[in-house]
Write a protein that holds these residues in place. Sequence first.
Motif, PDB file in Angstrom:
ATOM      1  N   GLY A   1      20.520 133.978  21.738  1.00 45.99           N
ATOM      2  CA  GLY A   1      20.851 135.386  21.479  1.00 45.99           C
ATOM      3  C   GLY A   1      21.544 136.065  22.649  1.00 45.99           C
ATOM      4  O   GLY A   1      21.985 137.201  22.542  1.00 45.99           O
TER       5      GLY A   1
ATOM      6  N   HIS B   1      13.748 143.053  17.475  1.00 54.54           N
ATOM      7  CA  HIS B   1      14.225 144.442  17.367  1.00 54.54           C
ATOM      8  C   HIS B   1      15.377 144.597  16.378  1.00 54.54           C
ATOM      9  O   HIS B   1      15.696 145.699  15.961  1.00 54.54           O
ATOM     10  N   LYS B   2      16.049 143.501  16.011  1.00 50.99           N
ATOM     11  CA  LYS B   2      17.252 143.569  15.174  1.00 50.99           C
ATOM     12  C   LYS B   2      17.051 144.353  13.874  1.00 50.99           C
ATOM     13  O   LYS B   2      17.968 144.982  13.369  1.00 50.99           O
TER      14      LYS B   2
ATOM     15  N   CYS C   1      16.274 142.416  28.527  1.00 48.78           N
ATOM     16  CA  CYS C   1      17.330 141.411  28.596  1.00 48.78           C
ATOM     17  C   CYS C   1      18.606 141.990  27.976  1.00 48.78           C
ATOM     18  O   CYS C   1      18.558 142.896  27.148  1.00 48.78           O
TER      19      CYS C   1
ATOM     20  N   SER D   1      24.853 144.135  17.451  1.00 53.10           N
ATOM     21  CA  SER D   1      24.505 144.557  18.805  1.00 53.10           C
ATOM     22  C   SER D   1      25.334 145.783  19.185  1.00 53.10           C
ATOM     23  O   SER D   1      26.192 146.217  18.421  1.00 53.10           O
TER      24      SER D   1
ATOM     25  N   SER E   1      13.849 137.371  25.523  1.00 55.18           N
ATOM     26  CA  SER E   1      12.902 138.295  26.157  1.00 55.18           C
ATOM     27  C   SER E   1      12.317 137.702  27.439  1.00 55.18           C
ATOM     28  O   SER E   1      11.990 138.442  28.380  1.00 55.18           O
TER      29      SER E   1
ATOM     30  N   SER F   1      11.692 141.758  23.337  1.00 58.84           N
ATOM     31  CA  SER F   1      12.609 141.990  22.205  1.00 58.84           C
ATOM     32  C   SER F   1      12.300 141.161  20.965  1.00 58.84           C
ATOM     33  O   SER F   1      12.666 141.538  19.858  1.00 58.84           O
TER      34      SER F   1
ATOM     35  N   GLY G   1      22.084 140.791  26.092  1.00 52.54           N
ATOM     36  CA  GLY G   1      23.056 139.886  25.479  1.00 52.54           C
ATOM     37  C   GLY G   1      24.262 140.757  25.186  1.00 52.54           C
ATOM     38  O   GLY G   1      25.137 140.962  26.028  1.00 52.54           O
ATOM     39  N   GLY G   2      24.299 141.332  23.985  1.00 54.03           N
ATOM     40  CA  GLY G   2      25.260 142.404  23.701  1.00 54.03           C
ATOM     41  C   GLY G   2      24.753 143.716  24.278  1.00 54.03           C
ATOM     42  O   GLY G   2      25.538 144.606  24.599  1.00 54.03           O
ATOM     43  N   GLY G   3      23.449 143.820  24.396  1.00 47.13           N
ATOM     44  CA  GLY G   3      22.858 144.981  25.057  1.00 47.13           C
ATOM     45  C   GLY G   3      22.170 145.986  24.154  1.00 47.13           C
ATOM     46  O   GLY G   3      21.902 147.108  24.583  1.00 47.13           O
ATOM     47  N   SER G   4      21.814 145.595  22.905  1.00 41.48           N
ATOM     48  CA  SER G   4      21.242 146.609  22.007  1.00 41.48           C
ATOM     49  C   SER G   4      19.783 146.916  22.291  1.00 41.48           C
ATOM     50  O   SER G   4      19.372 148.078  22.242  1.00 41.48           O
TER      51      SER G   4
ATOM     52  N   ALA H   1      10.318 135.377  22.706  1.00 39.79           N
ATOM     53  CA  ALA H   1      11.634 134.783  22.498  1.00 39.79           C
ATOM     54  C   ALA H   1      12.191 134.397  23.869  1.00 39.79           C
ATOM     55  O   ALA H   1      11.892 135.042  24.878  1.00 39.79           O
TER      56      ALA H   1
HETATM   57  C1  LIG Z   1      19.686 139.132  19.510  1.00 41.59           C
HETATM   58  C2  LIG Z   1      18.557 139.140  20.451  1.00 41.59           C
HETATM   59  C3  LIG Z   1      18.703 139.590  21.778  1.00 41.59           C
HETATM   60  C4  LIG Z   1      20.024 139.965  22.392  1.00 41.59           C
HETATM   61  O1  LIG Z   1      20.662 141.029  21.777  1.00 41.59           O
HETATM   62  P1  LIG Z   1      20.810 142.462  22.452  1.00 41.59           P
HETATM   63  O2  LIG Z   1      21.808 143.118  21.587  1.00 41.59           O
HETATM   64  O3  LIG Z   1      21.262 142.264  23.850  1.00 41.59           O
HETATM   65  O4  LIG Z   1      19.487 143.110  22.386  1.00 41.59           O
HETATM   66  C5  LIG Z   1      17.577 139.653  22.581  1.00 41.59           C
HETATM   67  N1  LIG Z   1      16.371 139.276  22.122  1.00 41.59           N
HETATM   68  C6  LIG Z   1      16.185 138.819  20.868  1.00 41.59           C
HETATM   69  C7  LIG Z   1      14.823 138.405  20.446  1.00 41.59           C
HETATM   70  C8  LIG Z   1      17.272 138.735  19.988  1.00 41.59           C
HETATM   71  O5  LIG Z   1      17.067 138.275  18.747  1.00 41.59           O
END
Ligand SMILES: *Cc1c(COP(=O)(O)O)cnc(C)c1O
Length: 398
Positions: A309, A91-92, A234, A194, A357, A382, A236-239, A354
Motif C-alpha cells: 500500500g 481506513h480506506k 505512514c 488516496s 502501519s 491504518s 503512501g499516497g498520504g490519505s 498492516a
Molecule cells: C492503502 C493503505 C495505506 C496507504 O495509503 P495512504 O493513502 O497513504 O493512507 C496505508 N495503510 C493501509 C492499511 C492501507 O491499506
Amino acid sequence: MSGKKEQVEHGYFGAYGGKFVPDALASLLEGLGQVFTGAIAEDSFREELQELLKDYVGRPSALTECRNLSEECGGGRLFLKREDLNHTGAHKINNALGQALLAKRMGKKRLIAETGAGMHGTATATVAALMGMECVVYMGAVDVARQAPNVARMRVLGARVVAVHDGQGTLKEAVDAALQAFIQDPEAFYLLGSAVGPAPYPEIVRYFQSVIGSEARAEILRREGRLPDEVVACVGGGSNAIGLFSAFMDDPGVVMTGVEPAGKGLQFGLGAHAATLSAGAPGIIHGFRTYVLSDADGNPAPVHSVAPGLDYPGVGPEHAYLKDIGRAQYVSVTDAEALAAFSRLCRKEGIIPALESAHALAYALKVLPEMKKDQILLVNLSGRGDKDLETVLPMLGL
Ligand SMILES: *Cc1c(COP(=O)(O)O)cnc(C)c1O
C-alpha cells in the motif's frame, strides 16, 4: 488561514496540486468539485455519512494505549488510533463510503477504482454492493498475483477485477488505466483511493478521512485532558496521514510526522524504496504537481516497499506543501525496521498491524525511549495485518 483556504479552493496547496489533465477530464472534475461542495454544505448529506460511519463501519474507532510497549521503551506513552478495527480492516472505507454517496447524488450506477494492495479495491467493492452499484477495479497484474486474498474478496463482493499488464504491473499502471477508463466512460464515477490525483480529489479524500483526526483529538482530550506531543502516520499516497494531521494543523505544539517506506534502504537509490518526499523532487504525475520519484528520462521511477500500500512514486500534494513550509516532518524507515515493529506489536500487545502501519510504528518505537514519561505519542494504525501474513511469516522465519 484564509489565504490557505483560497489556495485549496483553486485546487492548490502552495505550488502543489492543480489539475494537469485533458479538457474532457477537466470538465468532469469541475462537475465533481461542485457536487462535493454542495453536498458537504448540506446537513442531510453529513448526517447520512455520519450514520453509515457509525452503524456500518463501526466508528468511532478505539484509541488504545500500548502500556506494554511503552514500558519496554522506557520513555513516552504510546497510543494507537485503531483504524484496523473498521469494517474491511483499514481506513480506506471512510473515503469509499463518502465518495460513493457523492456518486449516488450524481445518479451514477458504476464505480471505477484503482488498487495496489487491494484494500481500496475491497472497500470500493464493499460500498458498491451496499449501494447497488456496479464496480470495476483496475489492478496491476503483479499485484493481482501477490494479493490473492483481496482479489478473492473483491470478486465475491461482485466486483470485476481488471489486471493491468503495462509497465511494472503495480499501482502506477493501475491509476493510468483507471483514469483512461474514466475518460472513456463519463457515466461512471471514479472513486480514487488516496489523497492524490488531480483537483478536487486530494481535498475530497482529506475531508472524508478527517474523521480519523477529529475522533483522535476529541478522545485524547477527553481521557488525558491534553493534546498529544506528536502524531504519526505512514505515508503512501498520504490519505490516512492527512486525515490524522487535519485535526492538529492549528496546534503548533503538536509535532506531525509522516513515515515513508525506505524499502531496502535509501542508499541503494531509485528502485529500492518509495520514499517520495525524502528522496524525490517536484514534478507532475497523474495530473497533479507534487514530489515525484523520477528516472533519468523524467518518467516515474520503479518503486519498492515490503508494504504494497506504500508503493507509489508520487505523494499527496498537501504533504508536499506541509513539508516545504515545515509544518510536518517526513522521515523514512526500512522494510527490516517495519518488520521488526510488526513483530513487536504482535507479541507485546496482541495486535497484528498492516505492514504499512508498521512503518509508522517503527518510527514511534525509535523516538519513544527519548521522550519523557508524561509525553504522548499517537500513531494511526491504518489497517490490520491479515493480508500480509503470507509475506511476513517466511521473513520472520515462522
Ligand atoms: C492503502 C493503505 C495505506 C496507504 O495509503 P495512504 O493513502 O497513504 O493512507 C496505508 N495503510 C493501509 C492499511 C492501507 O491499506
